[in-house]
Write an enzyme that holds these catalytic residues in place. Sequence first.
Site, mmCIF file in Angstrom:
data_model
loop_
_atom_site.group_PDB
_atom_site.id
_atom_site.type_symbol
_atom_site.label_atom_id
_atom_site.label_comp_id
_atom_site.label_asym_id
_atom_site.label_seq_id
_atom_site.Cartn_x
_atom_site.Cartn_y
_atom_site.Cartn_z
ATOM 1 N N CYS A 117 24.704 12.684 7.580
ATOM 2 C CA CYS A 117 26.046 13.179 7.280
ATOM 3 C C CYS A 117 26.891 13.296 8.546
ATOM 4 O O CYS A 117 28.072 12.943 8.547
ATOM 5 C CB CYS A 117 25.964 14.513 6.558
ATOM 6 N N CYS A 176 23.075 17.174 8.239
ATOM 7 C CA CYS A 176 21.932 16.383 8.698
ATOM 8 C C CYS A 176 22.451 15.230 9.562
ATOM 9 O O CYS A 176 23.660 14.971 9.616
ATOM 10 C CB CYS A 176 21.141 15.859 7.498
ATOM 11 N N GLU A 218 28.344 16.557 1.771
ATOM 12 C CA GLU A 218 29.280 16.039 2.764
ATOM 13 C C GLU A 218 29.684 14.602 2.457
ATOM 14 O O GLU A 218 30.857 14.235 2.570
ATOM 15 C CB GLU A 218 28.668 16.084 4.174
ATOM 16 N N HIS A 252 24.573 13.627 -0.636
ATOM 17 C CA HIS A 252 24.732 14.949 -0.043
ATOM 18 C C HIS A 252 26.165 15.416 -0.252
ATOM 19 O O HIS A 252 27.091 14.605 -0.390
ATOM 20 C CB HIS A 252 24.436 14.912 1.454
#
Length: 153
Positions: A94, A91, A63, A61
């Site tokens: 993260c 999410c 992040e 992801h």
Amino acid sequence: MTLRPLIESSLDEQMMRLALLQAQEAYAADEVPIGAVIAVGTRILAKSHNQVELLRDPTAHAEMLAITQATATLGGKYLPQCTLYVTVEPCPMCMGALRWTQIGRIVYGTADPKGGYARYTHDLPHPRSVVIGGVCEEECRELMVSYFRRKRR
């Protein structure tokens, strides 16, 4: 953790626009269009976008990739002086990683009612982290809507 309504300083907006450029790169690569920037003031430590498909890694992801870059740049695992700018609410995975970094601020564009951390708990961010949502919200949301509309054709 502090959850505040929209606080859109010019620096927050400027940095979110850089995150949006990263999200557009993800969109062009047929990745879910989420972009992230980690900065200390105006000093950018990391820029990234989702690379889940490219890397065949469900943890790639924006992040997570930005955290790796920023900690490498600073030479340490903690980011209390930093701000993460991300186009979509993080999410739970993260946000959990961000908790471990003790990041100072998390600024996101649009909420994610289906997969964002707040759907599950508001206690996930580090207690000293300030969380601000809604910066450049319309642009961030429209990019996501456009991506998923294109995928459903």
